[in-house]
Design a protein around this motif. Structure first.
Motif, mmCIF file in Angstrom:
data_model
loop_
_atom_site.group_PDB
_atom_site.id
_atom_site.type_symbol
_atom_site.label_atom_id
_atom_site.label_comp_id
_atom_site.label_asym_id
_atom_site.label_seq_id
_atom_site.Cartn_x
_atom_site.Cartn_y
_atom_site.Cartn_z
ATOM 1 N N MET A 146 0.836 -1.181 0.000
ATOM 2 C CA MET A 146 0.000 0.000 0.000
ATOM 3 C C MET A 146 0.879 1.241 0.000
ATOM 4 O O MET A 146 1.917 1.292 0.644
ATOM 5 N N ILE A 147 0.450 2.227 -0.719
ATOM 6 C CA ILE A 147 1.147 3.509 -0.725
ATOM 7 C C ILE A 147 0.694 4.290 0.500
ATOM 8 O O ILE A 147 -0.499 4.405 0.767
ATOM 9 N N LYS A 148 1.635 4.794 1.249
ATOM 10 C CA LYS A 148 1.323 5.530 2.471
ATOM 11 C C LYS A 148 1.225 7.029 2.223
ATOM 12 O O LYS A 148 0.451 7.709 2.883
ATOM 13 N N ALA A 149 2.041 7.536 1.286
ATOM 14 C CA ALA A 149 2.029 8.981 1.030
ATOM 15 C C ALA A 149 2.612 9.282 -0.338
ATOM 16 O O ALA A 149 3.474 8.560 -0.831
ATOM 17 N N VAL A 150 2.112 10.363 -0.928
ATOM 18 C CA VAL A 150 2.683 10.935 -2.145
ATOM 19 C C VAL A 150 3.044 12.366 -1.789
ATOM 20 O O VAL A 150 2.196 13.126 -1.310
ATOM 21 N N LEU A 151 4.288 12.713 -2.002
ATOM 22 C CA LEU A 151 4.769 14.049 -1.653
ATOM 23 C C LEU A 151 5.462 14.685 -2.847
ATOM 24 O O LEU A 151 6.157 14.007 -3.598
ATOM 25 N N MET A 152 5.257 15.965 -2.995
ATOM 26 C CA MET A 152 6.043 16.769 -3.928
ATOM 27 C C MET A 152 6.512 17.972 -3.150
ATOM 28 O O MET A 152 5.703 18.668 -2.534
ATOM 29 N N MET A 153 7.808 18.197 -3.172
ATOM 30 C CA MET A 153 8.358 19.346 -2.461
ATOM 31 C C MET A 153 9.446 19.967 -3.307
ATOM 32 O O MET A 153 10.070 19.289 -4.122
ATOM 33 N N ASN A 154 9.631 21.260 -3.099
ATOM 34 C CA ASN A 154 10.683 21.923 -3.862
ATOM 35 C C ASN A 154 12.032 21.699 -3.194
ATOM 36 O O ASN A 154 12.116 21.073 -2.132
ATOM 37 N N THR A 155 13.072 22.209 -3.794
ATOM 38 C CA THR A 155 14.417 21.959 -3.279
ATOM 39 C C THR A 155 14.712 22.743 -2.007
ATOM 40 O O THR A 155 15.755 22.528 -1.394
ATOM 41 N N GLN A 156 13.812 23.626 -1.589
ATOM 42 C CA GLN A 156 13.943 24.307 -0.304
ATOM 43 C C GLN A 156 13.151 23.600 0.793
ATOM 44 O O GLN A 156 13.145 24.033 1.932
ATOM 45 N N GLY A 157 12.440 22.541 0.442
ATOM 46 C CA GLY A 157 11.693 21.770 1.427
ATOM 47 C C GLY A 157 10.251 22.180 1.592
ATOM 48 O O GLY A 157 9.544 21.645 2.455
#
Length: 166
Positions: free
Chosen positions: A1-12
């Motif tokens: 199961m997938i727990k999370a999908v995250l997209m973040m920039n290079t600054q966090g």
């Protein structure tokens, strides 16, 4: 199961964070910070696969891909295949490229609802639904057509809406 999908920039800064298990907002923010600190400390020439038990619990794994100013991250358990998850990131990014013609960070920020529609067509409730970018695009286009049609429907009859109280 997938727990999370995250997209973040290079600054966090998180640009998209979707958790498929209930977590309080404070815990979500703590996990995002933890994931970013792990990612930014990794050299470019190492594997994109990580065991991340310390943050997400036992049997948790993480796959990420770095695109220009964005990290795209999937957190999942041992029932999923790492290579399949890496391919899923590719499907997500390809689909977003088709939606926004070369997706960038600002597309995600300013088209949040479309971004979620795309993601929900690919992953829903932590389960992978679709891996074909073309099929996802068809579904998203249908959703857009339905939204446009519902926006054009007026609930107020024309005879009433044209009345100005003469």
């Amino acid at each position: 199961m997938i727990k999370a999908v995250l997209m973040m920039n290079t600054q966090g800064k998180p640009r998209l964070a979707k958790f498929y298990d209930f977590l309080p907002v404070e815990k979500q923010q703590e996990l995002i910070r933890g994931v970013f600190s792990v990612l930014c400390s990794r050299p470019e020439n190492v594997s994109n696969f990580l065991e991340i038990n310390s943050l997400f619990g036992p049997d948790s794994r993480l796959v990420y891909k770095h695109y220009a100013t964005l990290y795209v991250v999937l957190v999942f358990d041992g029932s999923e295949n790492e290579l399949a998850m890496l391919d899923l990131i590719q499907v997500l990014v390809e689909t977003l490229d088709k939606c926004f013609s070369n997706v960038c960070e600002l597309d995600i920020v300013f088209n949040y609802s479309k971004m979620h529609a795309v993601l929900d067509e690919i992953v829903f409730g932590g389960q992978v639904l679709e891996t074909s970018s073309a099929e996802v695009m068809k579904a998203v286009e249908e959703i857009s057509k339905l939204e446009a049609a519902s926006n054009s429907i007026s609930l107020v009859p024309k005879s009433v809406s044209g009345w100005r109280g003469r």
